[in-house]
Design a protein around this motif. Sequence first.
Motif, PDB file in Angstrom:
ATOM      1  N   LYS A  11     -24.497 -17.503  59.069  1.00 56.50           N
ATOM      2  CA  LYS A  11     -24.323 -16.107  58.680  1.00 56.50           C
ATOM      3  C   LYS A  11     -24.130 -15.192  59.888  1.00 56.50           C
ATOM      4  CE  LYS A  11     -26.999 -16.555  54.383  1.00 56.50           C
ATOM      5  NZ  LYS A  11     -28.108 -16.031  53.574  1.00 56.50           N
ATOM      6  N   ALA A  12     -24.780 -15.523  60.999  1.00 59.66           N
ATOM      7  CA  ALA A  12     -24.654 -14.687  62.196  1.00 59.66           C
ATOM      8  C   ALA A  12     -23.233 -14.724  62.747  1.00 59.66           C
ATOM      9  CB  ALA A  12     -25.642 -15.134  63.264  1.00 59.66           C
ATOM     10  N   VAL A  35     -22.528  -2.057  53.569  1.00 63.23           N
ATOM     11  CA  VAL A  35     -23.469  -3.045  53.048  1.00 63.23           C
ATOM     12  C   VAL A  35     -22.682  -4.313  52.738  1.00 63.23           C
ATOM     13  CG1 VAL A  35     -25.121  -3.610  51.243  1.00 63.23           C
ATOM     14  CG2 VAL A  35     -24.989  -1.266  52.111  1.00 63.23           C
ATOM     15  N   VAL A  36     -23.149  -5.423  53.283  1.00 70.49           N
ATOM     16  CA  VAL A  36     -22.466  -6.715  53.150  1.00 70.49           C
ATOM     17  C   VAL A  36     -23.431  -7.737  52.577  1.00 70.49           C
ATOM     18  CG1 VAL A  36     -21.418  -8.629  54.429  1.00 70.49           C
ATOM     19  CG2 VAL A  36     -20.865  -6.269  55.043  1.00 70.49           C
ATOM     20  N   LEU A  37     -23.035  -8.406  51.508  1.00 71.51           N
ATOM     21  CA  LEU A  37     -23.811  -9.533  51.007  1.00 71.51           C
ATOM     22  C   LEU A  37     -23.535 -10.726  51.902  1.00 71.51           C
ATOM     23  CD1 LEU A  37     -23.390  -9.226  47.129  1.00 71.51           C
ATOM     24  CD2 LEU A  37     -25.079  -8.160  48.644  1.00 71.51           C
ATOM     25  N   SER A  38     -24.589 -11.350  52.402  1.00 67.88           N
ATOM     26  CA  SER A  38     -24.485 -12.486  53.309  1.00 67.88           C
ATOM     27  C   SER A  38     -25.304 -13.617  52.707  1.00 67.88           C
ATOM     28  CB  SER A  38     -25.006 -12.088  54.694  1.00 67.88           C
ATOM     29  OG  SER A  38     -24.821 -13.120  55.625  1.00 67.88           O
ATOM     30  N   ASN A  61     -23.002 -19.479  53.439  1.00 62.45           N
ATOM     31  CA  ASN A  61     -23.701 -19.441  54.732  1.00 62.45           C
ATOM     32  C   ASN A  61     -22.769 -19.166  55.911  1.00 62.45           C
ATOM     33  OD1 ASN A  61     -26.159 -20.021  53.524  1.00 62.45           O
ATOM     34  ND2 ASN A  61     -26.031 -22.227  53.891  1.00 62.45           N
ATOM     35  N   GLY A  62     -21.675 -18.475  55.657  1.00 59.33           N
ATOM     36  CA  GLY A  62     -20.697 -18.229  56.715  1.00 59.33           C
ATOM     37  C   GLY A  62     -19.502 -19.156  56.653  1.00 59.33           C
ATOM     38  N   GLY A  63     -19.487 -20.050  55.664  1.00 62.39           N
ATOM     39  CA  GLY A  63     -18.356 -20.960  55.503  1.00 62.39           C
ATOM     40  C   GLY A  63     -17.074 -20.243  55.152  1.00 62.39           C
TER      41      GLY A  63
END
Length: 242
Positions: free
Chosen positions: A170-171, A39-42, A67-69
């Motif tokens: 995030k992707a 489980v990953v918080l994104s 947001n993936g930064g």
Amino acid sequence: MDIKLVALDMDGTLLTGEETIAAYNKERITQALDKGVRVVLSTGRWIGSCYPYAESLNLQSYLVTCNGGELWTMEKELLERHLLVPDRVKMMWQLCKGVGVNTWMMSTGDVWYGNRPDDFSAHEWLKFGCDSQDTDKLDMIVKELSYYDDLELTNSLPTNVEVNPKGVNKASALQRVCEELGITMDNVLAVGDSLNDMKMIQSAGIGVAMGNAQEAIKNAADYVTDTNEQHGVGKAIEKFIL
């Protein structure tokens, strides 16, 4: 689908309006972990404001922040970092002040709400955001920023705009997580509610929209679960994993 990883947005998804995790959601996450599912918080949040939640859930793998930064391990090892050009951040701050919307900016060391540093170039910038109840003003911001091809525009609410470097989302961060774990995005269940969740929902093997999600997210998702106030995350985990 052979789901091996659950990617969860936080605000409007995992968290209630009071920024808590409901007991039902905690129980279902624990059950998923017990089955060997990661489980990953994104999230759009920075590491300092999401790590305590990950700890409380006994998560053991990765954290997708800003947001993936940034991409972190739960041992707080930084695996990836993607920065905005300081001049772009200064330009966006000036634009937002001119239009009359609220601003916030995330650097690698701080979060700036409404104010600005004396020298933008003295900081490393992860994300820029602005918000307003006046959607016409937000539309003006989006129109102006759309001319810059080095920026990635999303939102985490209909009343805000969030900006990362182009290609950072995030992707893309979850793709790196999958590579680290030896799985593919087909093995991912992704749950979210806003435009900053769009690409991970589209890329995941199963993309789930919250019942309170923006309409575009519901249209893109494979399944619509209940709202964040009615344990939508736990119900999605129960349906597809347990």
